[in-house]
Write an enzyme that holds these catalytic residues in place. Structure first.
Site, short mmCIF file in Angstrom:
data_model
loop_
_atom_site.label_atom_id
_atom_site.label_comp_id
_atom_site.label_asym_id
_atom_site.label_seq_id
_atom_site.Cartn_x
_atom_site.Cartn_y
_atom_site.Cartn_z
N HIS A 43 66.76 65.09 51.38
CA HIS A 43 67.98 65.65 50.82
C HIS A 43 69.21 65.45 51.69
O HIS A 43 70.27 66.00 51.37
CB HIS A 43 67.80 67.15 50.57
CG HIS A 43 67.00 67.48 49.35
ND1 HIS A 43 67.54 67.60 48.09
CD2 HIS A 43 65.66 67.68 49.20
CE1 HIS A 43 66.59 67.88 47.22
NE2 HIS A 43 65.45 67.93 47.86
N LYS A 49 80.80 75.65 47.06
CA LYS A 49 79.60 75.02 47.62
C LYS A 49 79.42 75.57 49.03
O LYS A 49 80.24 76.34 49.52
CB LYS A 49 79.72 73.50 47.64
CG LYS A 49 80.99 73.01 48.33
CD LYS A 49 81.08 71.49 48.29
CE LYS A 49 81.41 70.97 46.92
NZ LYS A 49 80.31 70.30 46.24
N ARG A 50 78.35 75.19 49.68
CA ARG A 50 78.10 75.64 51.05
C ARG A 50 79.27 75.28 51.95
O ARG A 50 79.84 74.20 51.84
CB ARG A 50 76.81 74.96 51.55
CG ARG A 50 76.18 75.52 52.77
CD ARG A 50 74.73 75.08 52.85
NE ARG A 50 74.56 73.65 52.62
CZ ARG A 50 74.53 72.73 53.58
NH1 ARG A 50 74.69 73.08 54.84
NH2 ARG A 50 74.32 71.47 53.29
N THR A 78 74.78 69.14 43.09
CA THR A 78 74.45 69.59 41.73
C THR A 78 75.60 70.41 41.16
O THR A 78 75.76 70.49 39.94
CB THR A 78 73.15 70.42 41.70
OG1 THR A 78 73.24 71.50 42.64
CG2 THR A 78 71.95 69.55 42.02
#
Length: 810
Positions: A355, A543-544, A653
């Protein structure tokens, strides 16, 4: 579930209230009704699961077992009710209890079992597998506190316990028949027996893994996926003698050490205790899971020779990499296989998804830590590595550099990615670009060694959650235009493209977006007390929080806009609200500094005395970003920020969730953005910045951020603004990070991509202002092209190309 009636729902819920809470419906609190409804829904899924289990057993079907350190499930009630198709009778039944389904949805906490895209992908896959009638189980840890609850105080992230179990435990079913012993520390002794050489443990610390199951129903399907979560508890019995002597701390020590394993997701590992705990968590997960898988397989089929034919075990990222030596341990020590046979079974059963290309995320462990905590696993790792290096020497004689790079053990380090590749029959990236990058860069040696292992499966999202459940207004339009078939088959969204010249449809898309913006503005006011004007454009980066995600690049552009408005508050600009949502890893100082910059910049703008500026520019940092917040934010977003440095984002995503809700993407050609651009057409996505190969070339030639600073007066002013600061706080440290940080300034090239990013932002603003119909047309085309990015398609790709899995359809 069509036969599930209002009366049956009432009886089920009332029965649960009486049996478990001792109250009548009129006496029950909302929390009690919520839990009674959960139990009722759980019973329906259990019945469905048992029927599908019998079908699997009869068919002798192969199953996939998905190992992941996190499953970001979010709330389960809404998803379960939707997938089971029981919303209408349940809603009617609840009227007699004086509550609505929406009331009960708000009672449920987000399951605190994940952090970002990795965990959300795993959760989406369970949904997609069940919907398509694939036999599947997920395995993870039942974290008591999950990641953390984010509180922002004076711009700084504070991590608080994420207490999710009191409301979330209703979804868990304890499996008292699924308990396994996991061993740490101790000494080993080898001795000859009738089975040959056996390894015996002495003085090991034993922990018991207890299973709790959470069910995920498919939509309009027979299948239910099971997420099995392991909770750690001590094996040792209570020492009454020590307790009687008043040695309470010693009595409780083993219990506390065991329970720490399933206490918190991703404990900080910037100290030795944290590293040790993380390693124990990872081994605890794989050992309990593999013991469970092997035990079930032997009960069903007897011989473990059949394991690769009946079980596909998936290593999702490197956290479960110890599945390789653990499966070998079970085969060698407990089932007495010869090494070569055990290795063939192991590699034929395991598959690995990578990933990330970031070196920091390619996990490594100190070899002496593994030797101390997991002595038997260490011995197996040494033998795997010895045999690997022997083969590499035969294949690449004299190439010591290559062999050193490919070695699993090197310089007192255990490389988990190398272990995952060597121990699996398949290795995949999660977007076409990412898969090419891993073959040509970080895993190039392995690709040359075993090219047949490498493949790609692009990520996908659970579109029924992120579109059907999150955006019913848009779904009503889709239903009118193309029917409801896209809920089960997302590829049918492509039929929506033929309406791109229909003025009434385009107008309705704009109206729906306005409705979702108003809804989110209400949500933000309620949750955080922040006022957001729905008349402004919602530009969102959710997002992160990480340097490579480049929230900082976004912030630099906002500072430039703010500077321009301070110079001339009458400037004719498109009013925008920039919305951020993200958590930073607890020990990640620079990520927290960037978060503080955004928060202080937002406060500085809000406190600006000139209302003309505040009307045109707003910045909002949403605290404690989670799945539930995301479900409200994604449909309201008009601009989706996917601005990572090209070559750094594996897939993403969130980009897909924004896309399917009609947001237009501003992004680099990174991760799945590349495939999104191919499918929607480059005229309908806003691409900027360096490409991945250009980034590599710049690095090879020597990247110098100062050159961009010296050539661009606007950038120089932004840096000066950072040093002066916002809301009374200087951000000179970030200015230094961009220009003078050693060993590398601006490591993710914010300054290199700044001019292109700003120009593209202006282009989007002009389109929004001057041609709203064309904006809506592009939005429609994004929705129509998003069907490919469904998790249903992703799991079909895994099933057919990697797992060898078949659907058990009617």
């Amino acid at each position: 579930m069509n036969k599930f009636t209002e009366q049956e729902a009432q009886q089920l819920i009332a029965g649960k209230l009486t049996r478990y809470f001792g109250v009548s419906p009129s006496e029950a609190s909302r929390e009690q009704i919520y839990k009674a409804v959960v139990m009722s829904v759980r019973d329906i899924m259990l019945e469905k699961r048992q029927a599908f289990h019998l079908k699997m057993k009869k068919a002798k079907a192969k199953r996939v077992y998905y190992l992941c350190m996190e499953f970001l499930m979010g709330r389960s009630l809404k998803n379960s009710v939707y997938n089971l198709g029981i919303g209408k009778p349940l809603s009617k039944a609840l009227k007699s209890f004086g509550v609505t389904l929406e009331d009960l949805y708000e009672e449920e906490p987000d399951a605190g079992l994940g952090n970002g895209g990795l965990g959300r992908l795993a959760a989406c896959f369970l949904d997609g597998l069940a919907t398509q009638n694939y036999p599947a189980m997920g395995f993870s840890i039942c974290y008591q506190y999950g990641l953390f609850k984010q509180k922002i105080v004076d711009g700084w992230q504070i991590e608080l316990p994420d207490v999710w179990l009191p409301g979330g435990e209703a979804w868990l079913t304890q499996r008292t028949d699924k308990q396994f012993i996991v061993r740490f520390d101790g000494e080993l002794e080898e001795k000859w027996t009738d089975h040959g050489m056996e390894t015996v443990y002495y003085n090991a610390r034993e922990v018991e893994a207890v299973a709790y199951d959470m069910m995920v129903s498919g939509a309009d399907s027979e299948a239910v996926s099971v997420l099995r979560l392991w909770r750690a508890r001590p094996v040792q019995k209570f020492d009454m003698q020590l307790f009687s002597q008043g040695n309470y701390a010693e009595v409780m020590r083993d219990e506390g050490e065991a329970e720490l394993i399933s206490k918190v997701l991703y404990p900080s590992d910037n100290h030795s205790e944290g590293k040790s705990l993380r390693l124990k968590q990872q081994y605890f997960l794989v050992s309990a899971s593999l013991q469970c898988i092997v035990s079930d397989h032997k009960r069903r089929y007897g011989s473990l020779n059949l394991l690769p034919e009946m079980a596909a075990i998936h290593i999702n990222d490197t956290h479960p990499a110890l599945a390789v030596p653990e499966l070998m341990r079970i085969l060698l020590d407990e089932n007495y296989y010869e090494w070569d046979t055990a290795w063939n079974i192991t590699t034929a059963t395991l598959a690995y998804t990578n990933h990330t290309v970031l070196a920091e995320a390619l996990e490594t462990w100190a070899e002496d830590l593994i030797a101390r905590r997991l002595p038997r696993i260490h011995g197996i790792l040494k033998e795997i590595n010895r045999r690997l290096c022997d083969d590499l020497w035969r294949r690449f004689p004299g190439d010591w550099d290559k062999i050193s790079r490919m070695s699993i053990l090197s310089h007192n380090t255990v490389r988990m990615a190398n272990l995952s590749i060597v121990g699996s029959h398949s290795v995949n990236g999660v977007s076409e670009l990412h898969s090419e990058i891993i073959k040509n860069s970080i895993f190039r040696d392995f690709y040359e060694y075993t090219p047949e292992k490498f493949t790609n499966v692009t990520n996908g999202i659970a579109h029924r959650r992120w579109l059907n459940q999150s955006n019913p207004e848009l779904c009503a339009l889709l239903n009118d235009c193309i029917g409801e078939g896209y809920a089960k088959d997302a590829s049918r969204l492509a039929e929506f493209a033929k309406f791109d010249k229909d003025e009434s449809v385009l107008k309705r898309i704009g109206e729906i977006k306005r409705i979702k913006k108003e809804q989110f503005a209400e949500y933000a006011k309620k949750k955080q007390g922040i006022a957001i004007d729905p008349n402004t454009v919602f530009d969102v980066q959710a997002k992160r929080m990480h340097e490579y995600k480049r929230q900082l690049l976004n912030a630099l552009h906002i500072i430039s806009c703010y500077n321009a408005l301070r110079d001339d508050p009458n400037l004719d600009v498109l009013p925008k609200t920039y919305i951020f949502g993200a958590k930073a890893a607890a020990g990640y100082d620079m990520a927290k500094q960037i978060m503080k910059l955004i928060c202080f910049l937002a406060e500085d703008i809000r406190r600006n005395p000139d209302p003309r500026i505040r009307e045109k520019l707003n910045v909002v940092y949403m605290e404690n970003y989670n799945v539930t917040m995301s479900e409200a934010l994604m449909p309201a977003s008009e601009i989706s920020e996917q601005i990572s440095l090209a070559g750094k984002e594996a897939s993403g995503t969130g980009n897909m969730k924004f896309m399917i809700n009609g947001a237009l993407t501003i992004g680099t050609l990174d991760g799945a953005n590349v495939e999104m651009a191919e499918r929607v057409g480059t005229d309908n996505i806003f691409i900027f910045g360096l490409k991945a190969d250009e980034v590599d070339e710049v690095w090879r030639n020597g990247y110098n951020s100062s050159s961009y600073y010296n050539q661009d007066a606007e950038l120089r002013r932004i840096i000066e603004s950072l040093i002066v600061g916002f809301n009374g706080c200087s951000f000179a440290e970030i200015a230094n990070y961009l220009l003078r940080k050693s060993p590398v300034a601006d490591p993710y090239m914010c300054l290199a991509d700044y001019e292109s990013y700003t120009r593209t932002q202006h282009k989007m603003s002009e389109l929004y202002r001057n041609d709203p119909t064309d904006w809506n047309r592009k939005s429609l085309r994004n929705i129509a092209a998003a069907g490919y990015f469904s998790a249903d398609r992703s799991v079909r790709d895994y099933a057919t190309r990697i797992w060898g899995l078949k659907r058990l359809d009617k």
